[in-house]
Design an enzyme around this catalytic site. Sequence first.
Site, PDB file in Angstrom:
ATOM      1  N   ASP A 103       5.371 -48.187 -16.507  1.00  0.00           N
ATOM      2  CA  ASP A 103       5.472 -48.725 -17.860  1.00  0.00           C
ATOM      3  C   ASP A 103       6.847 -49.384 -17.984  1.00  0.00           C
ATOM      4  OD1 ASP A 103       3.297 -46.961 -17.888  1.00  0.00           O
ATOM      5  OD2 ASP A 103       3.595 -46.455 -19.999  1.00  0.00           O
ATOM      6  N   LYS A 164       0.453 -52.122 -24.221  1.00  0.00           N
ATOM      7  CA  LYS A 164       0.763 -50.833 -24.841  1.00  0.00           C
ATOM      8  C   LYS A 164       1.393 -51.083 -26.204  1.00  0.00           C
ATOM      9  CE  LYS A 164       3.395 -46.656 -23.594  1.00  0.00           C
ATOM     10  NZ  LYS A 164       4.234 -46.059 -22.524  1.00  0.00           N
ATOM     11  N   LYS A 193      -3.269 -49.172 -23.357  1.00  0.00           N
ATOM     12  CA  LYS A 193      -2.778 -47.790 -23.397  1.00  0.00           C
ATOM     13  C   LYS A 193      -2.142 -47.556 -24.758  1.00  0.00           C
ATOM     14  CE  LYS A 193       0.637 -44.610 -21.418  1.00  0.00           C
ATOM     15  NZ  LYS A 193       1.664 -44.387 -20.378  1.00  0.00           N
TER      16      LYS A 193
END
Length: 235
Positions: A103, A164, A193
């Site tokens: 990430d 995300k 996500k």
Amino acid sequence: MSTALPTDAELTPATLAPYIQHTLIDVGITRDRIVAHAEETIRYGFDAAMVPGSWVAEVAEVLRGTDIGVASALDFPTVGVTTSAGKAAEAESLVRAGATQIDIGVQLGWLKSGRYDAFRDDIAGVVKASGVPIKVMLELPLLTEAEREAAVELSIEAGAAYLKNASSGAVEVANPASVAYLVARAPEGVKVKASGSIKSFDQAVSLLRAGAVLLGTSAGVAIVSDNTDENTTSY
């Protein structure tokens, strides 16, 4: 978990485990604590263990022989302070240590300054250097509507595997509206996500129903054990 939740799926707390990235991002983590975290990831059948880069190799060793992912984050929790070259180099180093997904924080200042090419190339550099799925933490509440649209489009152009909503609950409590916003704009092959103070079974289900395929939370054990605590920290 790489596929969206079937709309007619019957869920219990325990069945959520494959959608959860078991997160431990904290100051002063000890070896005993990180090993216990990795072992919990195996015990409960979570999708991945999300840990600081300094512990990736240790966690990868514990998870060796399983199909559980080793995840880490860079340019986080202070987002947008790492140079593009530094970010790419760290991503490459994390993969050598055993990370299977990463990430990343994005350069919001560049986006807000109209430096769109630099914003996109910053992400693309990590994608190229790492060779693993990259999830971009878009910090949606900090962006105008036009900036949101640009951030999503540029992230996709850069080769991001996941969009995300935010890096943590300090930026946004994960919610179905933000997830649906990203799902509606994600082309085939790009997934979503959700992250940010995910603390309960009902909240987790609402995010999956909205189209998220992964949930990042440090409250995973409580969620799948149906023993949630509103004071639990959750990234």
